[in-house]
Enzyme design. Structure first.
Site, mmCIF file in Angstrom:
data_model
loop_
_atom_site.group_PDB
_atom_site.id
_atom_site.type_symbol
_atom_site.label_atom_id
_atom_site.label_comp_id
_atom_site.label_asym_id
_atom_site.label_seq_id
_atom_site.Cartn_x
_atom_site.Cartn_y
_atom_site.Cartn_z
ATOM 1 N N LEU A 489 0.901 -1.238 0.203
ATOM 2 C CA LEU A 489 -0.330 -0.148 -0.235
ATOM 3 C C LEU A 489 0.963 1.580 0.060
ATOM 4 O O LEU A 489 0.940 1.431 0.914
ATOM 5 C CB LEU A 489 -0.898 0.372 1.022
ATOM 6 C CG LEU A 489 -2.007 0.680 1.436
ATOM 7 C CD1 LEU A 489 -3.535 0.126 2.727
ATOM 8 C CD2 LEU A 489 -1.600 2.219 1.058
ATOM 9 N N ALA A 490 1.064 1.671 -0.960
ATOM 10 C CA ALA A 490 2.000 2.710 -1.325
ATOM 11 C C ALA A 490 2.039 3.154 -2.598
ATOM 12 O O ALA A 490 3.436 2.419 -3.853
ATOM 13 C CB ALA A 490 3.903 2.349 -1.155
ATOM 14 N N GLU A 491 1.151 4.162 -2.688
ATOM 15 C CA GLU A 491 1.503 4.884 -4.035
ATOM 16 C C GLU A 491 2.389 5.660 -5.010
ATOM 17 O O GLU A 491 2.816 4.775 -5.921
ATOM 18 C CB GLU A 491 0.510 5.908 -4.078
ATOM 19 C CG GLU A 491 -1.226 5.228 -4.016
ATOM 20 C CD GLU A 491 -1.531 5.099 -2.313
ATOM 21 O OE1 GLU A 491 -0.519 5.355 -1.406
ATOM 22 O OE2 GLU A 491 -2.526 4.911 -2.370
ATOM 23 N N ASP A 516 -8.195 10.470 -4.643
ATOM 24 C CA ASP A 516 -8.168 10.707 -3.592
ATOM 25 C C ASP A 516 -6.784 10.303 -2.959
ATOM 26 O O ASP A 516 -6.404 11.188 -1.902
ATOM 27 C CB ASP A 516 -9.273 11.028 -2.322
ATOM 28 C CG ASP A 516 -10.684 10.997 -3.322
ATOM 29 O OD1 ASP A 516 -11.986 11.255 -2.762
ATOM 30 O OD2 ASP A 516 -11.428 9.711 -3.979
ATOM 31 N N PRO A 520 0.541 10.214 -3.062
ATOM 32 C CA PRO A 520 1.737 10.218 -2.480
ATOM 33 C C PRO A 520 2.158 10.029 -3.734
ATOM 34 O O PRO A 520 4.175 9.895 -3.597
ATOM 35 C CB PRO A 520 2.037 8.899 -2.157
ATOM 36 C CG PRO A 520 0.106 9.446 -1.231
ATOM 37 C CD PRO A 520 -0.962 9.223 -2.409
ATOM 38 N N HIS A 561 -13.213 9.335 -1.153
ATOM 39 C CA HIS A 561 -13.637 8.882 -2.302
ATOM 40 C C HIS A 561 -14.517 9.242 -3.808
ATOM 41 O O HIS A 561 -15.097 8.535 -3.604
ATOM 42 C CB HIS A 561 -14.126 7.423 -1.710
ATOM 43 C CG HIS A 561 -13.524 6.444 -0.775
ATOM 44 N ND1 HIS A 561 -13.808 7.270 0.914
ATOM 45 C CD2 HIS A 561 -12.741 5.877 -0.538
ATOM 46 C CE1 HIS A 561 -13.048 5.924 1.378
ATOM 47 N NE2 HIS A 561 -12.793 5.399 1.235
#
Ligand SMILES: Cc1ncc(C[n+]2csc(CCOP(=O)(O)OP(=O)(O)O)c2C)c(N)n1
Ligand SMILES: [Mg+2]
Length: 761
Positions: A489-491, A516, A520, A561
């Site tokens: 989970l790390a854009e 949204d 990152p 969202h």
């Protein structure tokens, strides 16, 4: 898991290195060069006498280039200077341990000596300084010390500290992917020309990717995301932290908890760790050689923490005497790698005074010639500024991307046509067909896989998820874990890794779960992905597709969202942005996005995923829509409405009502692609109707429609019979309670009233 210990001294560390998979070795900086002594003809931790002389030549050359550049800057013949002083030994050590044009390199600005060691010529470096048209790194677009040399596998670097690290991970992943899927590396003999025709893909089974950064940069989140990804994937990446104890004026103990990055990263599994005196080329070479061996053998990544010095302040704009007392600076000077290596060569009898003098004279002569030549080099011409913003080879606006849908699906036995499909269905089908056609496509993101624990699928214990909106459902099952997988989970990591992969010729089609949460990744998108081609003067490119679920009208989506924000991205040169409003357009535009040679932000409206409005039949495996081609959804003569995305069905509803009630014929234009956009269709329509409304779901002020409205006011002023109007969201975030959401987002009635008012103007 094996035990780890800190071992001092090279002899012991070698033994430890072969015994322990996750060995940590540490060379005591105090032992210095004398500890590695040897007689003439002997090798020095694997380095021959000639290699040592060569190492010194590169180190001395590097330092003298810095000195010459400083002079040139003072004479205002170059415009910026960044020195590699103090980092020379670690650089040449890495160059000696790794293979130019075989391994891959993501250096940072202090890596002048590394680049020289890999084959960059001093002349090329001076060309950067003067900003020459023939500067091979960027053609005068980037500052000096921003290295980019495709033939040497030195990948274009930027100025944001740390943004290279995730790309290095992606680069290593690409190498491994090709090794497992060698056919993917071939250029297909395809009837349709796609991005693959413009990439020379090469890979080596034992390749290593080197990436370096400063001690301060290890505070960046992307560094930790990269370390995690490399450890998870056991990837052959050598992370080198060149620790000079300062980040501009901030000392390491303020930067790094406990003052030691080695200690902080020591818990990462699958890594080989080295901590070494980076002013000692012999010790540093030995550390890199062990690290490279560990990576080449497929054991995982390596981390080399090299203690270096920074004798020339941060840059020419900095004066370190403002924050470092003389005593501290003098202490550093004792460890100057150039002087120490020279002393070492003399002491070990590798070179005598005469030899040193001769070498230094040769270097001075070479640099003089290089400077003289560089100062005569032509600057780039102003007309070249827009070259390579996008691919010069493949234009997604061109007619090659304009294909017709395949034949309508055949009717059933009872004469009924098969049910039409939603936008979600057609995106899934398009991805599936493209993956069949092109083995370079890999899909990753959060939750995009069917099930990471593959055995559950194999044993048919679960059906699989395939995305929170199920857009990628079934793709992992069909194409395997190598090609469709979940990411941490790390854009930033999703986009950064994809960028590194695409630089090597893969086609990552990654997903950002909600618009949204794209922020990152913004550094990677704005400062890397979209500008790599331009800043490297077409030396590198990275045509990634980023699919993003966007938009509101969800009744309950709330602030995090539901947002739009496309204008933030259409504002970025080099990035294509598309935003389909229906299933057929989504299929056609997604295929163009995948096959084209530019990075694409593919915005998918969540509300439209399964809406009856946008349903359509699957148009077949070759259907494409060129970018920059709008669609006239509803022809009219009295008023033009320009919109896209989820406002299209709402505007259509309003237009139909206006026609029914007032006989006003609205021409409704769905832009479909936002960058590029179809100015010709807009201009033709406004010239005909003389009235125009621009409608969009994003907040009104500085929104996408502001640019369209401005252009119309500017270029079609004499065609207008009424002011250019806009309908958009209120300038607030989207609220949770549906009553508030309705009030915030543009509704059919808002559109109806604005159209009516304009028609009556
Ligand atoms: C993301 C980012 N933030 C800030 C800067 C400005 N900046 C340039 S270099 C630097 C310090 C870097 O220190 P370190 O990583 O230790 O490398 P060193 O210069 O000491 O080799 C800073 C803050 C930048 N270029 N990028
Ligand atoms: Mg530093």
């Amino acid at each position: 898991m094996t035990s780890r210990g800190i071992v001092f001294g090279l002899r012991e560390s070698k033994k430890a290195g072969t015994r322990d998979r996750m060995a940590t070795t540490k060379t005591d900086p105090k032992l210095g060069l004398a500890a590695n002594g040897g007689k003439k003809g002997k090798s020095f931790d694997g380095l021959t006498r000639d290699q040592l002389i060569q190492a010194y030549r590169y180190m001395y050359t590097s330092r003298r280039i810095d000195d010459r550049e400083i002079l040139l800057k003072r004479q205002q013949k170059i415009f910026f200077q960044m020195s590699g002083a103090g980092h020379e030994a670690v650089g040449v050590a890495a160059a000696l341990a790794l293979k130019s044009g075989h391994d891959w390199f993501y250096p940072y600005y202090r890596d002048r000596a590394l680049c020289l060691g890999l084959g960059v010529k001093p002349y090329d470096m001076f060309l950067q300084g003067v900003g020459a048209a023939c500067d091979p790194s960027s053609g005068g677009r980037q500052m000096p010390s921003h290295w980019s040399y495709p033939a040497l596998h030195i990948v274009t670097q930027s100025s944001p500290t740390g943004s290279q690290i995730l790309q290095a991970v992606g680069c290593a992943e690409a190498g491994r992917y090709y090794a497992r899927h060698p056919k993917a590396a071939e250029t297909p003999q395809s009837s349709f020309v796609d991005y693959r025709q413009f990439k020379n893909v090469s890979f080596q089974g034992d390749e290593v990717t080197y990436v370096s950064l400063g001690d301060g940069t290890s505070s960046e989140g992307e560094f930790w995301e990269a370390m995690n990804a490399a450890a998870l994937g056991k990837l052959p990446v050598i992370f080198c932290v060149e620790d000079n104890g300062y980040a501009i004026s901030v000392p390491v103990e303020v930067q790094t908890a406990g003052g030691s990055i080695s200690r902080l990263v020591s818990g990462f599994p699958n890594f080989h760790f080295e901590e070494v005196d980076g002013t000692d080329p012999v010790a540093a070479y030995a550390a890199f050689a062990r690290a490279a061996k560990y990576c080449r053998e497929g054991n995982g990544p390596a981390f080399v923490h090299a203690h270096v010095i920074r004798p020339y302040s941060h840059s020419l704009s900095d004066d370190e005497r403002l924050y470092r007392p003389d005593a501290e600076r003098e202490r550093d000077a004792q460890r100057d790698p150039v002087t120490r290596t020279q002393m070492f060569l003399l002491r070990e009898g590798v070179l005598d005074d005469k030899g040193i003098n001769q070498l230094e004279k040769e270097v001075e002569a070479e640099l003089q010639t290089a400077v003289d030549l560089a100062l005569e080099a032509m600057p780039p011409v102003p007309e070249s500024i827009t070259d390579f913003v996008y691919s010069p080879d493949l234009d997604p606006k061109s007619s090659g991307f304009d294909t017709q849908p395949g034949p309508e699906p055949v009717s059933n036995a009872d004469g009924k046509r098969p049910a039409t499909k939603t936008m979600a269905d057609l995106i899934n089908a398009t991805l599936r067909d493209e993956m069949k056609r092109d083995e370079r496509i890999v899909i990753f993101g959060e939750d995009v896989a069917d099930c990471s624990r593959e055995e559950y699928l194999k044993r048919k214990l679960v059906k699989g998820k395939g995305g929170v909106f199920k857009l990628t459902f079934g793709l992992q099952c069909e194409f395997g874990n190598d090609r469709v997988f979940n990411a941490p989970l790390a854009e930033a990591a999703i986009v950064g890794r994809a960028t590194g992969m695409a630089t090597r010729g893969l086609k990552p089609v990654v997903e950002i779960q909600f618009f949204d949460y794209i922020w990152p990744a913004m550094m990677q998108i704005r400062d890397e992905l979209s500008v790599i081609r331009w800043r490297s003067n077409n030396g590198f490119s990275c045509p990634v597709v980023i699919r993003v679920a966007i938009g509101g009208y969800l009744t309950g989506g709330a602030i995090y969202h539901s947002q739009c924000g496309e204008s933030t991205f259409t504002h970025i040169p080099g990035l294509r942005v598309v935003f389909p409003s229906n299933a057929l357009d989504a299929a056609g535009l997604l295929r163009t996005a995948i096959r084209c040679d530019d990075p694409v932000l593919f915005l998918e409206h969540k509300r439209l995923y399964r809406e009856p409005f946008g349903k359509g039949a699957y148009p077949g495996p070759d259907y494409m829509i060129p970018f920059g081609k709008a669609k006239v959804v509803h022809p009219g003569t009295d008023l033009t409405v320009i919109t896209y995305g989820a406002v299209v069905p709402r505007a259509l509803q309003a237009a139909q009502k206006l026609e029914r009630e007032q006989g006003v014929k609205v021409e409704l234009i769905d832009l479909r692609s936002l960058n590029p956009f179809d100015w010709d269709t807009i201009a033709a329509s406004v010239s005909k109707t003389n009235r125009v409304l621009v409608a969009y779901e994003d907040t009104l002020s500085w929104g996408y429609g502001a640019e369209i409205a401005a252009r119309i006011a500017d270029q079609l002023f004499d065609k207008l019979d009424a002011p250019v109007r806009r309908v958009a969201a209120k300038d607030v975030f989207v609220a949770y309670q549906p009553i508030l959401e309705d009030a915030i987002l543009p509704q059919p009635n808002d559109l109806f009233l604005a159209m009516k008012e304009l028609a009556e103007y």
